[in-house]
Design an enzyme around this catalytic site. Structure first.
Site, mmCIF file in Angstrom:
data_model
loop_
_atom_site.group_PDB
_atom_site.id
_atom_site.type_symbol
_atom_site.label_atom_id
_atom_site.label_comp_id
_atom_site.label_asym_id
_atom_site.label_seq_id
_atom_site.Cartn_x
_atom_site.Cartn_y
_atom_site.Cartn_z
ATOM 1 C CB SER A 8 -10.415 -8.091 -8.756
ATOM 2 O OG SER A 8 -9.862 -6.996 -9.460
ATOM 3 C CG HIS A 33 -14.637 -6.966 -9.726
ATOM 4 N ND1 HIS A 33 -15.878 -6.419 -9.459
ATOM 5 C CD2 HIS A 33 -13.734 -6.019 -9.378
ATOM 6 C CE1 HIS A 33 -15.729 -5.195 -8.970
ATOM 7 N NE2 HIS A 33 -14.431 -4.920 -8.918
ATOM 8 C CG ASP A 35 -11.352 -3.482 -10.411
ATOM 9 O OD1 ASP A 35 -12.357 -3.000 -9.860
ATOM 10 O OD2 ASP A 35 -10.799 -4.526 -10.020
ATOM 11 C CG MET A 37 -8.842 1.849 -11.847
ATOM 12 S SD MET A 37 -7.418 1.474 -10.814
ATOM 13 C CE MET A 37 -8.042 0.079 -9.882
ATOM 14 C CG HIS A 66 -15.508 -1.189 -9.601
ATOM 15 N ND1 HIS A 66 -14.612 -1.438 -8.589
ATOM 16 C CD2 HIS A 66 -16.049 0.034 -9.319
ATOM 17 C CE1 HIS A 66 -14.591 -0.415 -7.754
ATOM 18 N NE2 HIS A 66 -15.448 0.497 -8.172
ATOM 19 C CG MET A 68 -12.971 2.595 -9.406
ATOM 20 S SD MET A 68 -11.657 1.485 -8.886
ATOM 21 C CE MET A 68 -11.929 0.150 -10.032
ATOM 22 C CG MET A 137 -15.317 1.193 -3.326
ATOM 23 S SD MET A 137 -14.851 -0.224 -4.345
ATOM 24 C CE MET A 137 -13.113 -0.430 -3.912
ATOM 25 N N GLY A 142 -8.659 2.206 -6.299
ATOM 26 C CA GLY A 142 -7.496 2.613 -7.087
ATOM 27 C C GLY A 142 -6.400 1.558 -7.189
ATOM 28 C CG PHE A 143 -3.556 1.578 -5.844
ATOM 29 C CD1 PHE A 143 -2.624 1.652 -6.869
ATOM 30 C CD2 PHE A 143 -4.058 2.764 -5.305
ATOM 31 C CE1 PHE A 143 -2.185 2.886 -7.343
ATOM 32 C CE2 PHE A 143 -3.629 4.002 -5.770
ATOM 33 C CZ PHE A 143 -2.683 4.061 -6.801
ATOM 34 C CG ASP A 175 -13.821 -4.129 -5.100
ATOM 35 O OD1 ASP A 175 -12.786 -4.777 -4.922
ATOM 36 O OD2 ASP A 175 -14.042 -3.437 -6.119
ATOM 37 N N GLY A 176 -12.275 -5.030 -1.849
ATOM 38 C CA GLY A 176 -11.053 -4.461 -1.290
ATOM 39 C C GLY A 176 -10.618 -5.169 -0.018
ATOM 40 N N GLY A 177 -9.442 -5.782 -0.061
ATOM 41 C CA GLY A 177 -8.905 -6.438 1.130
ATOM 42 C C GLY A 177 -9.680 -7.664 1.568
#
Ligand code: DX5
Ligand code: ZN
Length: 217
Positions: A8, A33, A35, A37, A66, A68, A137, A142-143, A175-177
């Protein structure tokens, strides 16, 4: 087929984006990727179409975009024009999701539908056959750099079962962590594509981290 890795760019060095793009070009990563927002759908603002268009000029791998944002339908032509391969829209932002997915494919892109952590995967039962990918997700969007939500693994297993039961080819992206530990558990539960921001770019050797993520068995 082995899983894909999509670093990302949200965690990349925006003062030296070209260097990070070249690093990904020369790495074992599969996709970029990106993002987007809007400060409305999510409480943050990132970057938009002009930046993605510039990225696409030197990226030698497909762009996984992606969105958002609210009303993603409005921007299908812009996303295509910016060079996207995959356009991911949020389930929560689309009133007429089937129409949106069809329009994305008609514009010449792959269609992805994204679920926030609280949205039941069962809601996708009647759209799964008409999208190319589900982006699950595994944090609240958002972050970058947030903690992986454990319950995501149960959701992923349920979604995988829905796809396999119907013999569909729909990909699952998470996606995320995502890091080496959560990545392994996600692959075991059926993920096809791992997005990784912080894990890649906060590492002393990002290309090596991409290699390690790609080598998860
Ligand atoms: C979060 C974005 C992610 C983000 C992931 O809303 O959709 O793509 O960059 O970042 P990490 O991998 O750091 O959790
Ligand atoms: Zn993302």
């Amino acid at each position: 087929m082995s899983h894909k890795i999509a670093p990302s760019l949200l965690s990349a060095d925006f003062l030296n984006l070209q260097a990070d793009i070249e690093m990904i070009n020369n790495s074992e990563a599969d996709w970029f990727h990106c993002d987007v927002m809007d400060g409305s759908f999510v409480p943050n603002i990132s970057f938009g179409f002009p930046i993605i268009k510039q990225i696409s000029k030197i990226a030698r791998k497909p762009l996984d975009v992606h969105l958002m944002i609210v009303d993603p339908d409005k921007y299908i032509a812009r996303v295509k024009d910016a060079g996207a391969y995959m356009m991911n829209v949020h389930y929560e932002a689309c009133t007429h999701l089937h129409r949106t997915a069809t329009a994305i494919r008609d514009a010449g892109m792959k269609a992805g539908v994204t679920l926030n952590p609280h949205t039941p995967v069962s809601l996708l039962e009647d759209i799964l056959q008409d999208v190319d990918m589900v982006l699950l997700m595994t944090v609240n969007p958002g972050f970058g750099g947030q903690k992986f939500i454990e319950h995501s693994l149960t959701r992923l297993a349920r979604l995988k079962e829905m796809i396999l039961k119907r013999n569909l080819r729909t990909l699952i992206e998470v996606d995320g962590g995502v890091n080496l530990q959560t990545g392994k558990r996600l692959i075991d539960a059926g993920a096809d594509v791992l997005v990784a921001g912080n894990a890649v770019f906060a590492d002393a050797n990002p290309a090596e981290m991409i290699h390690k993520l790609k080598s998860i068995v």
